[in-house]
Design a protein around this motif. Sequence first.
Motif, PDB file in Angstrom:
ATOM      1  N   ALA A 249       0.742  -1.148   0.012  1.00 35.48           N
ATOM      2  CA  ALA A 249      -0.048   0.019  -0.125  1.00 35.48           C
ATOM      3  C   ALA A 249       0.862   1.282   0.059  1.00 35.48           C
ATOM      4  N   ASN A 250       0.552   2.191  -0.615  1.00 36.20           N
ATOM      5  CA  ASN A 250       1.438   3.512  -0.819  1.00 36.20           C
ATOM      6  C   ASN A 250       1.464   4.106   0.525  1.00 36.20           C
ATOM      7  N   VAL A 251       2.780   4.593   0.761  1.00 35.80           N
ATOM      8  CA  VAL A 251       3.358   5.270   2.030  1.00 35.80           C
ATOM      9  C   VAL A 251       3.566   6.496   1.949  1.00 35.80           C
ATOM     10  N   GLN A 252       2.947   7.382   2.912  1.00 37.36           N
ATOM     11  CA  GLN A 252       3.437   8.786   2.980  1.00 37.36           C
ATOM     12  C   GLN A 252       3.395   9.299   4.339  1.00 37.36           C
ATOM     13  N   GLY A 253       4.457   9.872   4.878  1.00 36.29           N
ATOM     14  CA  GLY A 253       4.537  10.342   6.255  1.00 36.29           C
ATOM     15  C   GLY A 253       4.600  11.798   6.058  1.00 36.29           C
ATOM     16  N   GLU A 254       4.592  12.430   7.282  1.00 34.51           N
ATOM     17  CA  GLU A 254       4.536  13.934   7.337  1.00 34.51           C
ATOM     18  C   GLU A 254       5.612  14.733   6.494  1.00 34.51           C
ATOM     19  N   PHE A 255       6.992  13.947   6.736  1.00 35.60           N
ATOM     20  CA  PHE A 255       8.073  14.519   6.147  1.00 35.60           C
ATOM     21  C   PHE A 255       8.709  13.538   5.060  1.00 35.60           C
ATOM     22  N   MET A 256       7.799  12.903   4.452  1.00 37.65           N
ATOM     23  CA  MET A 256       8.191  11.737   3.642  1.00 37.65           C
ATOM     24  C   MET A 256       7.510  11.610   2.086  1.00 37.65           C
ATOM     25  N   ALA A 257       8.349  11.648   1.336  1.00 37.49           N
ATOM     26  CA  ALA A 257       7.697  11.671  -0.086  1.00 37.49           C
ATOM     27  C   ALA A 257       6.823  10.245  -0.328  1.00 37.49           C
ATOM     28  N   LEU A 258       5.862  10.374  -1.293  1.00 37.73           N
ATOM     29  CA  LEU A 258       5.225   9.038  -1.402  1.00 37.73           C
ATOM     30  C   LEU A 258       5.888   8.129  -1.830  1.00 37.73           C
ATOM     31  N   LEU A 259       5.637   7.057  -1.442  1.00 38.76           N
ATOM     32  CA  LEU A 259       6.271   5.652  -1.721  1.00 38.76           C
ATOM     33  C   LEU A 259       5.116   4.741  -2.534  1.00 38.76           C
ATOM     34  N   SER A 260       5.462   4.354  -3.551  1.00 42.97           N
ATOM     35  CA  SER A 260       4.289   3.604  -4.351  1.00 42.97           C
ATOM     36  C   SER A 260       5.164   2.384  -4.940  1.00 42.97           C
ATOM     37  N   PRO A 261       4.413   1.281  -5.273  1.00 41.49           N
ATOM     38  CA  PRO A 261       5.128   0.099  -5.963  1.00 41.49           C
ATOM     39  C   PRO A 261       5.612   0.548  -7.471  1.00 41.49           C
ATOM     40  N   VAL A 262       4.964   1.648  -8.011  1.00 44.28           N
ATOM     41  CA  VAL A 262       5.248   1.995  -9.408  1.00 44.28           C
ATOM     42  C   VAL A 262       6.019   3.418  -9.281  1.00 44.28           C
ATOM     43  N   VAL A 263       7.167   3.455  -9.951  1.00 40.95           N
ATOM     44  CA  VAL A 263       7.751   4.965  -9.907  1.00 40.95           C
ATOM     45  C   VAL A 263       8.391   5.255 -11.346  1.00 40.95           C
ATOM     46  N   ILE A 264       7.802   6.292 -11.922  1.00 36.62           N
ATOM     47  CA  ILE A 264       8.387   7.009 -13.261  1.00 36.62           C
ATOM     48  C   ILE A 264       8.875   8.208 -12.725  1.00 36.62           C
ATOM     49  N   ASN A 265      10.113   8.574 -13.159  1.00 35.94           N
ATOM     50  CA  ASN A 265      10.809   9.842 -13.051  1.00 35.94           C
ATOM     51  C   ASN A 265      10.646  10.472 -11.545  1.00 35.94           C
ATOM     52  N   ASP A 266      10.866   9.513 -10.707  1.00 35.98           N
ATOM     53  CA  ASP A 266      11.008   9.489  -9.221  1.00 35.98           C
ATOM     54  C   ASP A 266       9.413  10.082  -8.711  1.00 35.98           C
ATOM     55  N   ASN A 267       8.190   9.815  -9.746  1.00 27.69           N
ATOM     56  CA  ASN A 267       6.969  10.202  -9.744  1.00 27.69           C
ATOM     57  C   ASN A 267       7.055  11.646  -9.235  1.00 27.69           C
ATOM     58  N   LEU A 268       7.521  12.416 -10.238  1.00 26.94           N
ATOM     59  CA  LEU A 268       7.574  14.011 -10.571  1.00 26.94           C
ATOM     60  C   LEU A 268       7.372  14.209 -11.890  1.00 26.94           C
ATOM     61  N   VAL A 269       6.860  15.312 -11.628  1.00 25.24           N
ATOM     62  CA  VAL A 269       6.791  16.044 -13.137  1.00 25.24           C
ATOM     63  C   VAL A 269       7.602  17.163 -13.167  1.00 25.24           C
ATOM     64  N   ASP A 270       8.641  17.230 -13.936  1.00 20.99           N
ATOM     65  CA  ASP A 270       9.604  18.452 -14.096  1.00 20.99           C
ATOM     66  C   ASP A 270       9.221  19.387 -14.880  1.00 20.99           C
ATOM     67  N   LEU A 271       9.273  20.610 -14.410  1.00 15.40           N
ATOM     68  CA  LEU A 271       9.132  21.869 -14.896  1.00 15.40           C
ATOM     69  C   LEU A 271      10.051  22.789 -15.299  1.00 15.40           C
ATOM     70  N   SER A 272      10.713  23.007 -16.433  1.00 13.47           N
ATOM     71  CA  SER A 272      11.585  23.953 -16.830  1.00 13.47           C
ATOM     72  C   SER A 272      11.044  25.274 -17.315  1.00 13.47           C
ATOM     73  N   VAL A 273      11.398  26.175 -16.381  1.00 16.25           N
ATOM     74  CA  VAL A 273      10.846  27.401 -16.217  1.00 16.25           C
ATOM     75  C   VAL A 273      11.856  28.739 -16.984  1.00 16.25           C
ATOM     76  N   THR A 274      11.349  29.053 -17.945  1.00 16.96           N
ATOM     77  CA  THR A 274      12.168  30.254 -18.630  1.00 16.96           C
ATOM     78  C   THR A 274      11.456  31.808 -18.529  1.00 16.96           C
ATOM     79  N   PRO A 275      12.254  32.756 -17.958  1.00 20.77           N
ATOM     80  CA  PRO A 275      11.602  33.954 -17.391  1.00 20.77           C
ATOM     81  C   PRO A 275      11.280  34.786 -18.928  1.00 20.77           C
TER      82      PRO A 275
END
Length: 525
Positions: free
Chosen positions: A195-221
């Motif tokens: 089961a997914n795990v998430q603590g107060e100061f812990m990123a979500l842990l899941s059995p499936v992980v793509i890109n560290d389960n993050l969406v990267d945003l490249s921001v240009t001014p």
Amino acid sequence: MTPESCRRYMAGAIISFLLVLIIASAGCSGTTAQTSAGSSALEKNITTITSAPQYSHASWGLIVVDPATNQTLLEKNADEMFAPASTTKLFSSSAALAALGPDYRTTTPVYAVGTIGADGILDGNLVLVAKGDTTMGGRTLPDGTIEYTNTDHSESGAGLTTTDPLAGLDNLSRQVKAAGITKVSDVVIDDRLFANVQGEFMALLSPVVINDNLVDLSVTPGKPGSAPSVKMRPQTSLYKFDNRATTGPAGSTTALDAGEEAGTIILVGTIAADAGTVNTTAAVTNPAVFARTLFIESLKRQGVTVAAPATGENPVKKLPAAGSYGSAKEVANLTSPPLAEDVKLTLKVSQNMHANYYVMLLALAENKTTYADGMTKEGNVLRSLGLDTTGAMLGDGAGGDRVDHVSPRTVAQLLTLMSRQPYADRFVKAQPILGVDGSTVGHCATGNPACGRVYAKTGTYSYPDPLNGDNILLSKGLAGYVDTKSGKRLVFVEYVNNVRLTDNVTAESVGTDLGSIAGMVYGNF
């Protein structure tokens, strides 16, 4: 004084004298601190740093040990407890390597559940069974190693890898195509491993992980006052995007934040007009949905049609009974790089999610499925290595739990024990190299002779102080190995807790001071 009291006084004095002799002789056996003129001079030099005004309310602890002899060469408050911050990752990484082995790999299968017709149409579903692969091919270089940048996903503004986070899914999709499948009814992610795990100061842990389960945003001014332009990685139809950020004047502060809310990635904050492209991330709230959409989109790029919409919930009701894939055809699989490669990523860039994931892997190795089971297993593994765990209190694998406290001596014992394992060299070189790579790349002052000769994990933990309107560096640590001027490889551990941060005193400047102490150790032994 009566004759009787006089005799008691003399007896006590003799006993005290004998105790002094015993303690002094124990120092010759290598179990206490060395008291040579060299170490005294080193202590004096170290004091020039630790007694600086910015450390007037701070607590210091350090120890230097020769792992070849177990001799303690130098120590200060080595048995007191300190907040370890990310040096906690040394414990979870060591336990995972010891329990699973440095060459442990995870294989993720894809099954065709249903009947494949002569026309390549699967009358049924493709099921990707998540097995806990923390990179899913998204960081793998041609030589099989894992790519990372010095800051990576560890902080806003970090650099992105050159690898494609979807490379592993694309590999699976090509295998599905090569198996003769041209169309499927639906795609399901089997994430029942735990089961997914998430603590107060812990990123979500899941059995499936793509890109560290993050969406990267490249921001240009853009121009001051206008919205910046944003490029999202990985590109997906799963999310809408709401750009609420603005471009500030040149020289202004850049402060960006992003998050997912009800299927929309929202970017807020400001970016200075002269900041260049700045990367930030948004955490995925449902990794299985994220992986499913990305896999469907990958299949379509390879010419495999999926009848179901790419977006929407992960249809878990279509999963067969757990463990009942015996009659299904495996049409693709992906094998991870060895665990030692992942540990290198975790230690070099201080990857919180991966470090906590090792705790789950330890639980799974015992056929258990909770994070608490993993922490129990971690303690058992560390004790089996010979570690006295009474000098450590740990509630997680990354260093964010409130209970996390360790003594420098315990950390030094762990590092000494790891230096004796068959994979010791891989573990040592998995640490950031002072002034060269990873999280210590900026911790080597000009002229520090130890640059390139220290392999050590950093730890940084700061928190706001509302009373004074500033921030407190609750912990800064540096723990690892130094190849000294004389050719010895020594273990050293340094902590400073509770440093008030100002414009002139930063986490980076404190880290440089720790690196300078490592440089003194390098030159004195």
